[in-house]
Scaffold this active site. Structure first.
Site, PDB file in Angstrom:
ATOM      1  N   ASN A 152      31.676  52.224  75.087  1.00 32.76           N
ATOM      2  CA  ASN A 152      30.991  52.741  74.026  1.00 32.76           C
ATOM      3  C   ASN A 152      31.480  52.109  72.743  1.00 32.76           C
ATOM      4  O   ASN A 152      32.480  52.581  72.025  1.00 32.76           O
ATOM      5  CB  ASN A 152      30.962  54.047  73.690  1.00 32.76           C
ATOM      6  CG  ASN A 152      30.193  55.081  72.917  1.00 32.76           C
ATOM      7  OD1 ASN A 152      29.521  54.376  71.888  1.00 32.76           O
ATOM      8  ND2 ASN A 152      29.908  56.189  72.930  1.00 32.76           N
ATOM      9  N   ARG A 164      27.234  51.394  76.397  1.00 33.22           N
ATOM     10  CA  ARG A 164      26.079  52.060  75.783  1.00 33.22           C
ATOM     11  C   ARG A 164      25.575  51.112  74.725  1.00 33.22           C
ATOM     12  O   ARG A 164      26.309  50.265  74.055  1.00 33.22           O
ATOM     13  CB  ARG A 164      26.878  53.056  74.928  1.00 33.22           C
ATOM     14  CG  ARG A 164      25.887  53.917  73.945  1.00 33.22           C
ATOM     15  CD  ARG A 164      26.531  54.827  72.838  1.00 33.22           C
ATOM     16  NE  ARG A 164      25.659  55.676  72.113  1.00 33.22           N
ATOM     17  CZ  ARG A 164      25.824  55.775  70.910  1.00 33.22           C
ATOM     18  NH1 ARG A 164      27.243  55.739  70.585  1.00 33.22           N
ATOM     19  NH2 ARG A 164      25.068  56.445  70.150  1.00 33.22           N
ATOM     20  N   HIS A 213      20.214  58.596  70.199  1.00 34.98           N
ATOM     21  CA  HIS A 213      21.042  59.497  70.737  1.00 34.98           C
ATOM     22  C   HIS A 213      20.303  60.083  72.143  1.00 34.98           C
ATOM     23  O   HIS A 213      20.609  61.360  72.288  1.00 34.98           O
ATOM     24  CB  HIS A 213      20.724  60.854  69.842  1.00 34.98           C
ATOM     25  CG  HIS A 213      22.017  60.719  68.644  1.00 34.98           C
ATOM     26  ND1 HIS A 213      21.731  61.392  67.468  1.00 34.98           N
ATOM     27  CD2 HIS A 213      23.003  60.056  68.372  1.00 34.98           C
ATOM     28  CE1 HIS A 213      22.773  61.091  66.634  1.00 34.98           C
ATOM     29  NE2 HIS A 213      23.879  60.293  67.237  1.00 34.98           N
ATOM     30  N   ARG A 217      24.028  59.249  55.821  1.00 34.31           N
ATOM     31  CA  ARG A 217      22.787  59.079  55.971  1.00 34.31           C
ATOM     32  C   ARG A 217      21.838  60.019  55.217  1.00 34.31           C
ATOM     33  O   ARG A 217      22.107  61.257  55.687  1.00 34.31           O
ATOM     34  CB  ARG A 217      22.183  58.376  57.259  1.00 34.31           C
ATOM     35  CG  ARG A 217      22.644  57.275  57.712  1.00 34.31           C
ATOM     36  CD  ARG A 217      22.174  56.895  58.987  1.00 34.31           C
ATOM     37  NE  ARG A 217      23.624  57.012  60.020  1.00 34.31           N
ATOM     38  CZ  ARG A 217      23.412  57.075  61.284  1.00 34.31           C
ATOM     39  NH1 ARG A 217      22.347  56.913  62.055  1.00 34.31           N
ATOM     40  NH2 ARG A 217      24.541  57.150  62.010  1.00 34.31           N
ATOM     41  N   GLU A 270      28.735  61.557  76.561  1.00 37.55           N
ATOM     42  CA  GLU A 270      27.868  60.231  76.677  1.00 37.55           C
ATOM     43  C   GLU A 270      28.368  59.431  77.828  1.00 37.55           C
ATOM     44  O   GLU A 270      27.750  58.657  78.455  1.00 37.55           O
ATOM     45  CB  GLU A 270      27.691  59.579  75.405  1.00 37.55           C
ATOM     46  CG  GLU A 270      26.756  60.498  74.589  1.00 37.55           C
ATOM     47  CD  GLU A 270      26.960  60.035  72.933  1.00 37.55           C
ATOM     48  OE1 GLU A 270      28.008  60.107  72.554  1.00 37.55           O
ATOM     49  OE2 GLU A 270      25.967  59.727  72.370  1.00 37.55           O
TER      50      GLU A 270
END
Ligand code: ADP
Length: 585
Positions: A7, A65, A154, A215, A363
């Site tokens: 990842n 990923r 996501h 963000r 994940e």
């Protein structure tokens, strides 16, 4: 099967080796790009360290990923030149992620050229969001020319925590309406409607939606135009402002780290308090919006660094949601401590109708599982094909005794016209008219026997004729579906809900399920071959019951697409979904 999961972010590489669900080793290399006394740690060097660390575990597959796969990839995919080209093409939309995933793929290919490589995409879970959720209300010619649509991100985390929450709730995911909130440095909300992503807050890029570490999330596009027009900002400066100096960092002026902001807020720092309030308000607003768009809500699921760890942020987000039927248990919320073995906690009270959960996201495990499934499906000898009869269901209604009497008169009962294929079911002589806001459809068949809830099944084309917006649902899942007026010879009934587009499904006896090696409620793909037009239907729901006879049901739009006419038997070949999706691509 031993799977190395990589990842790769802009400044870190996380890795883990799995054997089935068991993690054999893991690690994280951080601060890539930083200068250590004249030596800069590059991605290539970091990956070299990863490969050295995992070498003795001898992985047989590598899974990566990949943040942005565009609209093409709906599931895990073996990496070949085409996949690499597709990921490259998305670099402008995910500049902080896709280049680093590609770098990792390249390094691993050089170091372990014989191992199969699998890409698992963050966009895949959202690819099949309804058109109304992916479409921006701008000129559609321009949208098409520039590929402007919502993708969502996501997805690996949202789908993982949704499935974990369903296990905790002891309900099939396909029966639940969830809002999952992944709150970390990047944050997004997802409406997981009966197992599918129906809507998510990140859009064409990972900039839209919730307040994030640095963000902005949602900002009026007009503000950007004003700033550009002012002449004080270049496009790159605006990009930097929105991606790196906004969100919690921009609001607080302190940090993008919520822990620091919470500490300042406690001491009365005004902008720290404002940041926390704006963050919570935005998240709560999305919960309400998604509950409305799904027509109901069963649970809210928190995950990510903030979702898993910030007691006070969870409390703020959930306050004043009692009107939805959600009651937070403050003690349970304060006691949440998640780890590998204890990865799910409930924070709603015992009587809360809508449940609230905190789930530790994983994940890497999700990526390993998806890769393992893909490899297993490919290794399996292809299963013998067997014909499945196909039936095209015209629009029809299932009625309660009460509704039937209101439409056809007191004491009226259904009259059998003819038996239909599923044992015990029949088409009635009685017909009703459907009246929608735009138009009406007359003489719609009633199917018997009478049921405990009213349900009217129409096609997408019927929807447009009637002027209604009917959700795609399994039979019986009518909560929050569309309203419709029924007209019979004796009277009229306004149903507040019950109008659906039925989801494609196959009825099977348990013996058939065993032969096909599928389970009740599994989704499979079915290929219609040998007719005028070959067609593969994905998302076909398997329904297994002793009383069922093998038959796939599709609606008239779907039948027309395959050029099958109503009542005909199709010549179907069953295939495993992974093989079929590989074939589609
Ligand atoms: P990423 O999106 O980079 O994976 P994470 O999911 O690790 O980020 O989330 C990072 C965020 O989680 C940071 O804002 C951090 O402050 C927050 N966080 C982590 N632990 C806590 C905690 N105990 N209390 C409040 N916030 C926390």
């Amino acid at each position: 099967m031993r799977i190395l999961v990589i990842n790769c972010g802009s400044s870190s590489v996380k890795y883990r080796v799995f054997e089935h669900d068991k993690s054999l080793c893991d690690g994280k290399i951080e601060r890539i790009g930083e200068d250590f006394e004249g030596r800069i740690l590059t991605h290539a060097k970091a990956l070299q360290q990863v490969l050295e660390a995992v070498n003795s575990y001898k992985p047989d597959t590598v899974a990566f990923r990949v943040v942005h796969g565009g609209e093409k990839f709906t599931s895990a995919t073996f990496i070949d030149a085409e996949v690499i080209a597709a990921v490259k093409a998305r670099i402008p939309d995910a500049p902080m992620h896709n280049p680093y995933a590609l770098a990792a793929i390249k390094s691993c290919r050089e170091a372990m050229p014989d191992l199969p490589q699998v890409a698992v995409f963050d966009t895949a879970f959202h690819v099949r969001m309804p058109r109304r959720a992916v479409t921006y209300a701008i000129d559609q010619d321009i949208a098409a020319r520039y590929g402007i649509r919502r993708f969502g991100f996501h997805g690996i985390s949202h789908s993982y925590v949704a499935a974990r929450a369903a296990r905790h709730l002891q309900a099939p995911l396909s029966d639940l309406r969830l809002v999952t909130l992944h709150l970390g440095n990047g944050s997004s909300a997802c409406a997981v409607e009966y197992g599918r992503s129906a809507e998510t807050s990140m859009g064409n890029t990972p900039l839209e939606g919730l307040v994030m570490g640095s963000r902005s999330g949602d900002v009026d596009a007009g503000v950007l135009l004003s700033l550009l027009r002012s002449g004080d900002f270049t496009v790159d400066q605006l990009d930097d402002l929105l991606n790196n100096h906004s969100g919690l960092a921009g609001l607080s002026g302190i940090s993008n780290d919520l822990r620091e902001i919470e500490n300042h807020a406690e001491q009365g720092h005004d902008r720290a308090r404002l940041s926390i309030n704006v963050f919570a308000h935005r998240a709560r607003k999305y919960i309400g919006a998604y509950a409305a768009s799904m027509g109901g809500l069963d649970a809210i699921v928190f995950t990510g660094g903030i979702g898993e760890n910030s007691t006070s942020m969870r409390r703020r987000i959930l306050q004043r949601l009692e009107f939805l039927g959600l009651h937070i248990d403050l003690d349970r919320n304060a006691d949440v401590r998640l780890d590998e073995d204890n990865d799910c906690a409930e924070i709603s009270t015992g009587h809360s109708r809508v449940r609230a959960l905190v789930v530790k996201t994983n994940e890497e495990l999700m990526i390993a599982n998806e890769a393992a499934q893909l490899v297993a499906a490919t290794n399996e000898a292809s299963r013998p094909a067997r014909a499945i009869p196909i039936a095209v269901s015209a629009r029809h209604c299932h009625l309660t005794a009460e509704t039937f009497e209101k439409l056809f008169g007191p004491g009226a009962t259904p009259t059998v016209d003819r038996e239909i294929s599923q044992p015990g079911q029949y088409a009635c002589k009685e017909r009703v008219n459907l009246i929608g806001p735009r138009n009406r459809i007359d003489r719609v068949r009633v199917l018997g026997p009478l049921r405990s809830v009213d349900q009217v099944e129409i096609s997408r084309t019927d929807e447009f004729k009637l002027g209604v917006d009917a959700p795609i649902r399994d039979s019986g899942q009518i909560q929050g579906s569309a309203p419709i007026t029924l007209e019979g010879p004796h009277g009229t009934v306004n149903l507040q809900e019950g109008l659906i587009c039925a989801r494609r499904h196959i009825h099977m006896h348990p013996d058939d399920a065993e032969q096909f090696q599928v389970e009740d409620r599994q989704e499979i793909a079915v290929a219609v071959r040998g007719g005028p037009r070959d067609l593969i239907f994905g998302d076909v729901l398997v329904r297994v019951k002793d009383s069922y006879k093998l038959e796939m049901h599709i609606d008239t739009d779907e039948g027309n697409a395959a050029e099958l006419s109503s009542g005909e038997l199709g010549d179907l070949a069953y295939e495993d979904i992974d093989n079929v999706s590989a074939e589609i691509q």
